[in-house]
Design a protein around this motif. Structure first.
Motif, PDB file in Angstrom:
ATOM      1  N   VAL A   1      14.517   3.747  -2.220  1.00  0.00           N
ATOM      2  CA  VAL A   1      14.302   3.412  -3.632  1.00  0.00           C
ATOM      3  C   VAL A   1      13.363   4.432  -4.279  1.00  0.00           C
ATOM      4  O   VAL A   1      13.576   4.873  -5.401  1.00  0.00           O
ATOM      5  N   ALA A   2      12.313   4.833  -3.551  1.00  0.00           N
ATOM      6  CA  ALA A   2      11.350   5.795  -4.087  1.00  0.00           C
ATOM      7  C   ALA A   2      11.990   7.144  -4.358  1.00  0.00           C
ATOM      8  O   ALA A   2      11.700   7.796  -5.367  1.00  0.00           O
ATOM      9  N   ILE A   3      12.872   7.595  -3.470  1.00  0.00           N
ATOM     10  CA  ILE A   3      13.555   8.885  -3.661  1.00  0.00           C
ATOM     11  C   ILE A   3      14.410   8.845  -4.920  1.00  0.00           C
ATOM     12  O   ILE A   3      14.345   9.750  -5.768  1.00  0.00           O
ATOM     13  N   PHE A   4      15.204   7.803  -5.087  1.00  0.00           N
ATOM     14  CA  PHE A   4      16.069   7.689  -6.268  1.00  0.00           C
ATOM     15  C   PHE A   4      15.245   7.558  -7.549  1.00  0.00           C
ATOM     16  O   PHE A   4      15.530   8.210  -8.562  1.00  0.00           O
ATOM     17  N   PHE A   5      14.211   6.728  -7.503  1.00  0.00           N
ATOM     18  CA  PHE A   5      13.419   6.475  -8.720  1.00  0.00           C
ATOM     19  C   PHE A   5      12.656   7.721  -9.152  1.00  0.00           C
ATOM     20  O   PHE A   5      12.663   8.077 -10.338  1.00  0.00           O
ATOM     21  N   ASN A   6      12.014   8.401  -8.216  1.00  0.00           N
ATOM     22  CA  ASN A   6      11.240   9.598  -8.570  1.00  0.00           C
ATOM     23  C   ASN A   6      12.141  10.705  -9.091  1.00  0.00           C
ATOM     24  O   ASN A   6      11.790  11.402 -10.044  1.00  0.00           O
ATOM     25  N   ARG A   7      13.283  10.877  -8.499  1.00  0.00           N
ATOM     26  CA  ARG A   7      14.202  11.922  -8.967  1.00  0.00           C
ATOM     27  C   ARG A   7      14.806  11.559 -10.314  1.00  0.00           C
ATOM     28  O   ARG A   7      15.114  12.440 -11.125  1.00  0.00           O
ATOM     29  N   LEU A   8      14.960  10.264 -10.554  1.00  0.00           N
ATOM     30  CA  LEU A   8      15.436   9.816 -11.859  1.00  0.00           C
ATOM     31  C   LEU A   8      14.437  10.188 -12.949  1.00  0.00           C
ATOM     32  O   LEU A   8      14.818  10.497 -14.089  1.00  0.00           O
ATOM     33  N   LEU A   9      13.140  10.196 -12.602  1.00  0.00           N
ATOM     34  CA  LEU A   9      12.084  10.573 -13.550  1.00  0.00           C
ATOM     35  C   LEU A   9      11.856  12.085 -13.598  1.00  0.00           C
ATOM     36  O   LEU A   9      10.986  12.559 -14.332  1.00  0.00           O
ATOM     37  N   GLY A  10      12.612  12.836 -12.796  1.00  0.00           N
ATOM     38  CA  GLY A  10      12.452  14.283 -12.799  1.00  0.00           C
ATOM     39  C   GLY A  10      11.378  14.791 -11.860  1.00  0.00           C
ATOM     40  O   GLY A  10      10.988  15.961 -11.939  1.00  0.00           O
ATOM     41  N   LYS A  11      10.890  13.944 -10.957  1.00  0.00           N
ATOM     42  CA  LYS A  11       9.870  14.353  -9.990  1.00  0.00           C
ATOM     43  C   LYS A  11      10.539  14.798  -8.696  1.00  0.00           C
ATOM     44  O   LYS A  11      11.485  14.155  -8.231  1.00  0.00           O
ATOM     45  N   GLN A  12      10.053  15.896  -8.132  1.00  0.00           N
ATOM     46  CA  GLN A  12      10.584  16.393  -6.871  1.00  0.00           C
ATOM     47  C   GLN A  12      10.017  15.571  -5.721  1.00  0.00           C
ATOM     48  O   GLN A  12       8.828  15.629  -5.422  1.00  0.00           O
ATOM     49  N   TYR A  13      10.874  14.756  -5.100  1.00  0.00           N
ATOM     50  CA  TYR A  13      10.448  13.960  -3.945  1.00  0.00           C
ATOM     51  C   TYR A  13      11.626  13.815  -2.996  1.00  0.00           C
ATOM     52  O   TYR A  13      12.725  13.456  -3.441  1.00  0.00           O
ATOM     53  N   PRO A  14      11.457  14.147  -1.724  1.00  0.00           N
ATOM     54  CA  PRO A  14      10.253  14.682  -1.078  1.00  0.00           C
ATOM     55  C   PRO A  14       9.899  16.079  -1.590  1.00  0.00           C
ATOM     56  O   PRO A  14      10.724  16.758  -2.174  1.00  0.00           O
TER      57      PRO A  14
ATOM     58  N   ALA B   1       0.832  -1.208   0.000  1.00  0.00           N
ATOM     59  CA  ALA B   1       0.000   0.000   0.000  1.00  0.00           C
ATOM     60  C   ALA B   1       0.865   1.255   0.000  1.00  0.00           C
ATOM     61  O   ALA B   1       0.546   2.247  -0.667  1.00  0.00           O
ATOM     62  N   SER B   2       1.975   1.224   0.729  1.00  0.00           N
ATOM     63  CA  SER B   2       2.883   2.377   0.736  1.00  0.00           C
ATOM     64  C   SER B   2       3.468   2.631  -0.646  1.00  0.00           C
ATOM     65  O   SER B   2       3.663   3.778  -1.050  1.00  0.00           O
ATOM     66  N   SER B   3       3.744   1.556  -1.383  1.00  0.00           N
ATOM     67  CA  SER B   3       4.326   1.721  -2.718  1.00  0.00           C
ATOM     68  C   SER B   3       3.371   2.429  -3.670  1.00  0.00           C
ATOM     69  O   SER B   3       3.805   3.138  -4.579  1.00  0.00           O
ATOM     70  N   VAL B   4       2.048   2.247  -3.460  1.00  0.00           N
ATOM     71  CA  VAL B   4       1.068   2.965  -4.290  1.00  0.00           C
ATOM     72  C   VAL B   4       1.244   4.467  -4.118  1.00  0.00           C
ATOM     73  O   VAL B   4       1.258   5.231  -5.078  1.00  0.00           O
ATOM     74  N   LEU B   5       1.407   4.903  -2.860  1.00  0.00           N
ATOM     75  CA  LEU B   5       1.581   6.328  -2.593  1.00  0.00           C
ATOM     76  C   LEU B   5       2.935   6.828  -3.077  1.00  0.00           C
ATOM     77  O   LEU B   5       3.040   7.869  -3.728  1.00  0.00           O
ATOM     78  N   LEU B   6       4.005   6.090  -2.782  1.00  0.00           N
ATOM     79  CA  LEU B   6       5.364   6.560  -3.080  1.00  0.00           C
ATOM     80  C   LEU B   6       5.648   6.651  -4.571  1.00  0.00           C
ATOM     81  O   LEU B   6       6.397   7.540  -5.013  1.00  0.00           O
ATOM     82  N   PHE B   7       5.064   5.756  -5.354  1.00  0.00           N
ATOM     83  CA  PHE B   7       5.392   5.730  -6.775  1.00  0.00           C
ATOM     84  C   PHE B   7       4.286   6.272  -7.674  1.00  0.00           C
ATOM     85  O   PHE B   7       4.561   6.737  -8.773  1.00  0.00           O
ATOM     86  N   ALA B   8       3.031   6.216  -7.220  1.00  0.00           N
ATOM     87  CA  ALA B   8       1.929   6.708  -8.051  1.00  0.00           C
ATOM     88  C   ALA B   8       1.561   8.149  -7.729  1.00  0.00           C
ATOM     89  O   ALA B   8       1.261   8.931  -8.633  1.00  0.00           O
ATOM     90  N   VAL B   9       1.565   8.514  -6.446  1.00  0.00           N
ATOM     91  CA  VAL B   9       1.216   9.896  -6.066  1.00  0.00           C
ATOM     92  C   VAL B   9       2.255  10.440  -5.081  1.00  0.00           C
ATOM     93  O   VAL B   9       1.925  10.770  -3.931  1.00  0.00           O
ATOM     94  N   PRO B  10       3.518  10.569  -5.507  1.00  0.00           N
ATOM     95  CA  PRO B  10       4.568  11.025  -4.586  1.00  0.00           C
ATOM     96  C   PRO B  10       4.371  12.456  -4.099  1.00  0.00           C
ATOM     97  O   PRO B  10       4.981  12.854  -3.104  1.00  0.00           O
ATOM     98  N   ALA B  11       3.527  13.241  -4.787  1.00  0.00           N
ATOM     99  CA  ALA B  11       3.271  14.623  -4.352  1.00  0.00           C
ATOM    100  C   ALA B  11       2.279  14.684  -3.205  1.00  0.00           C
ATOM    101  O   ALA B  11       2.109  15.740  -2.583  1.00  0.00           O
TER     102      ALA B  11
END
Length: 371
Positions: free
Chosen positions: A160-173, A59-69
């Motif tokens: 993993v979520a921090i690295f992956f989202n930033r790799l996609l150009g998304k600001q996280y956190p 369930a946490s992965s849904v939030l971290l990767f689908a709606v990180p904002a």
């Protein structure tokens, strides 16, 4: 008629943006990598421990990767929320013999404490339940359950979520500061909606919104810039028209038309044919008149919309300036004017649309923006 019967289903759907296929795939791939990597590392660290990974991480992965904002997906929420839920869950499992009572109390207390510490994280509710219903292998861990697997899983998945989202150009956190040069509002915000205005409105909300003040500021600022750019030029009909037009089909039964009038609470509706061409308008008073003469021989064959509609319709083109419409609304008291392109109905402009434009222009005159 079929469409109207199932229209209520739309009220059950969230007003949620559907991402392009590529973005949806990347969200799924991110969750796959995050869960796989974090679970393998957890297994390596914990060895043969039965509770080496817990389901709430899914369930946490849904939030971290689908709606990180989302505010609910931020690192503070995940780490602190899961920790609180773990402590409460283990404590309830130890001291409340009845399982139903134990996990119910655990979740209730976890929600209260997470909201108190501003660390609400929905999957943490499942962490509290896992601590109670996880079986003997979880119960044997006692309070160690909080450190492993809960915190271990949480931190690994978070990294993993921090690295992956930033790799996609998304600001996280998320960074909660829109103006990077100053703590003051941006120049546009100073003369329109300021962050404090948004904060004051949210203070009076009686329910939590799954969007941060920062994101609200960003969306409103970008929308304001678009509105300002549009306001400097002359408004055209296509700029203010409503494109999703409620209309009648010329082959509709008059009885069905009356039901639609009742459903939408409008006094008049445009009428189209199967090619979506505008062929007339039907006013509610015309339907009433049809009912009045129902006993007359003439009315016996009138049962379709096209038989009683008004075929004389004033229309405008999408690229016409809205000033052309003023005489119709002022002198002739029109409620709306259809917008037609290549004989097809593409929108309507209502009296309310015109009033909104006038209000905007009055605001610009009385409160001019200093560029």
């Amino acid at each position: 008629m079929f469409h109207m019967q199932f229209e209520w289903l739309n009220t059950l759907k969230p007003n949620f943006k559907v991402l392009p296929l590529k973005d949806r795939l990347m969200c799924g791939i991110g969750a796959l990598l995050g869960l796989a990597i974090s679970s393998l590392i957890s297994l390596y660290v914990l060895g043969d421990l039965n509770a080496w990974y817990i389901a709430p991480m899914g369930a946490s992965s849904v939030l971290l990767f689908a709606v990180p904002a989302s505010p609910l997906a931020q690192p503070w929420n995940m780490v602190v929320g899961n920790t609180i839920a773990g402590i409460i869950g283990v404590t309830c499992a130890m001291y409340i013999p009845n399982l139903t009572e134990a996990f119910s109390v655990a979740v209730a207390l976890a929600i209260f404490l997470m909201m108190t510490t501003d660390s609400l994280h929905p999957p943490s509710g499942a962490v509290a339940i896992t601590a109670v219903l996880g079986g003997e292998s979880v119960h044997q861990l006692g309070y160690h359950f909080i450190f492993y697997p809960v915190l271990l899983n949480s931190i690994l998945l978070l990294v993993v979520a921090i690295f992956f989202n930033r790799l996609l150009g998304k600001q996280y956190p998320q960074i909660a500061q829109l103006n990077t040069r100053s703590k003051d509002p941006t120049p546009t915000q100073k003369v329109t909606i300021q962050p404090q205005d948004i904060h004051d409105v949210l203070e009076h909300q009686t329910e939590l919104l799954d969007i941060s003040e920062y994101d609200l500021q960003k969306i409103i600022l970008e929308a304001q810039e678009k509105a300002n750019a549009r306001a400097v030029s002359q408004y055209l009909c296509q700029d203010i028209m409503t494109k999703d037009v409620i209309c009648l089909q010329e082959q509709e039964e008059i009885q069905d038309a009356l039901i639609k009038f009742k459903h939408v609470n409008l006094m008049s509706l445009p009428v189209i044919n199967v090619e979506h061409q505008l062929v007339g308008t039907l006013a509610l008073y015309e339907v009433v008149e049809w009912f009045k003469r129902a006993a007359e021989p003439r009315a016996s064959w009138e049962h379709l919309v096209k038989q009683i509609m008004d075929r004389k319709v004033v229309t405008v083109q999408p690229i016409q300036p809205i000033q052309d419409l003023v005489p119709y609304f002022v002198e002739r008291s029109f409620n709306y004017i259809p917008v037609v392109e290549n004989q097809k109905l593409v929108g309507i402009i209502s009296r309310a649309d015109m009033i909104a434009v006038m209000q905007q222009q009055l605001n610009r005159v009385t409160h001019p923006i200093n560029d």
